[in-house]
Design a protein around this motif. Sequence first.
Motif, short mmCIF file in Angstrom:
data_model
loop_
_atom_site.label_atom_id
_atom_site.label_comp_id
_atom_site.label_asym_id
_atom_site.label_seq_id
_atom_site.Cartn_x
_atom_site.Cartn_y
_atom_site.Cartn_z
N ASP A 43 41.98 34.10 53.64
CA ASP A 43 42.28 34.76 54.91
C ASP A 43 41.48 34.07 56.02
N ASN A 44 41.73 34.47 57.27
CA ASN A 44 41.08 33.82 58.41
C ASN A 44 39.56 33.94 58.39
N SER A 45 39.03 35.02 57.82
CA SER A 45 37.58 35.20 57.78
C SER A 45 36.92 34.40 56.67
N GLY A 46 37.70 33.97 55.68
CA GLY A 46 37.17 33.26 54.53
C GLY A 46 36.55 34.18 53.49
N ILE A 47 36.64 35.48 53.70
CA ILE A 47 36.05 36.46 52.77
C ILE A 47 37.02 36.79 51.63
N GLN A 48 38.31 36.83 51.93
CA GLN A 48 39.29 37.16 50.89
C GLN A 48 40.07 35.91 50.48
N MET A 49 40.37 35.86 49.19
CA MET A 49 41.13 34.76 48.63
C MET A 49 42.20 35.30 47.71
N CYS A 50 43.35 34.66 47.72
CA CYS A 50 44.43 34.98 46.78
C CYS A 50 44.66 33.78 45.89
N ALA A 51 44.93 34.05 44.63
CA ALA A 51 45.26 32.98 43.69
C ALA A 51 46.52 33.37 42.94
N GLY A 52 47.51 32.49 42.95
CA GLY A 52 48.74 32.69 42.18
C GLY A 52 48.65 31.89 40.89
N THR A 53 49.25 32.39 39.81
CA THR A 53 49.14 31.73 38.52
C THR A 53 50.50 31.28 37.98
N ARG A 54 50.45 30.41 37.00
CA ARG A 54 51.66 29.93 36.33
C ARG A 54 52.39 31.08 35.63
N GLY A 55 51.65 32.11 35.23
CA GLY A 55 52.24 33.25 34.53
C GLY A 55 52.86 34.29 35.45
N GLY A 56 52.87 34.05 36.76
CA GLY A 56 53.53 34.97 37.68
C GLY A 56 52.66 36.09 38.20
N ASN A 57 51.35 35.90 38.20
CA ASN A 57 50.43 36.91 38.72
C ASN A 57 49.79 36.43 40.01
N VAL A 58 49.44 37.39 40.88
CA VAL A 58 48.69 37.09 42.09
C VAL A 58 47.44 37.96 42.06
N ALA A 59 46.29 37.32 42.17
CA ALA A 59 45.01 38.04 42.15
C ALA A 59 44.38 37.94 43.53
N LYS A 72 48.69 41.62 41.20
CA LYS A 72 50.11 41.94 41.32
C LYS A 72 50.88 41.09 40.33
N GLU A 73 51.73 41.74 39.56
CA GLU A 73 52.56 41.04 38.57
C GLU A 73 53.96 40.84 39.14
N HIS A 74 54.35 39.59 39.30
CA HIS A 74 55.76 39.33 39.59
C HIS A 74 56.50 39.54 38.28
N GLN A 75 57.67 40.08 38.32
CA GLN A 75 58.31 40.55 37.09
C GLN A 75 59.22 39.55 36.40
N TYR A 76 59.17 38.28 36.81
CA TYR A 76 60.04 37.29 36.16
C TYR A 76 59.27 36.28 35.34
N GLY A 77 57.93 36.30 35.42
CA GLY A 77 57.11 35.38 34.63
C GLY A 77 57.17 33.95 35.11
N LEU A 78 57.70 33.72 36.31
CA LEU A 78 57.78 32.36 36.85
C LEU A 78 56.48 32.02 37.59
N PRO A 79 56.15 30.74 37.67
CA PRO A 79 54.93 30.36 38.38
C PRO A 79 54.98 30.76 39.85
N ILE A 80 53.85 31.17 40.38
CA ILE A 80 53.73 31.48 41.80
C ILE A 80 53.55 30.15 42.53
N HIS A 81 54.43 29.85 43.47
CA HIS A 81 54.30 28.58 44.18
C HIS A 81 53.72 28.74 45.58
N THR A 82 53.68 29.98 46.12
CA THR A 82 53.13 30.19 47.45
C THR A 82 52.40 31.53 47.53
N VAL A 83 51.19 31.53 48.04
CA VAL A 83 50.50 32.75 48.45
C VAL A 83 49.98 32.50 49.86
N GLN A 84 50.07 33.53 50.70
CA GLN A 84 49.67 33.38 52.09
C GLN A 84 49.30 34.74 52.66
#
Length: 96
Positions: A43-59, A72-84
């Motif tokens: 995020d703009n403050s640099g305090i929060q970070m998101c990570a997407g995984t090959r297994g379709g999760n966003v932490a 957050k679990e995406h329900q298709y099991g596809l890799p996350i290609h973008t987090v913003q």
Amino acid sequence: RPDNVHLTPFLNLDVASATSGHGFFDENTNSGFPGEVTSVCFDNSGIQMCAGTRGGNVALYDMRSSKPLFIKEHQYGLPIHTVQFHSGSGTVLSSD
């Protein structure tokens, strides 16, 4: 960089362990390790970070802690290609 400078990590984020057991990763249709990080955003403050995984999760992480605030679990099991982070609301946007 001087030879006598040693950089030491101040935080160890283990996204693979944190997201283990989450998601709908199908080894028959997807290759690779489901905990592999495929997308990262701060995020703009640099305090929060998101990570997407090959297994379709966003932490979502607060960088002051090694444990995710939310997974957050995406329900298709596809890799996350973008987090913003949305600039106006701070909401996390993700896509697989």
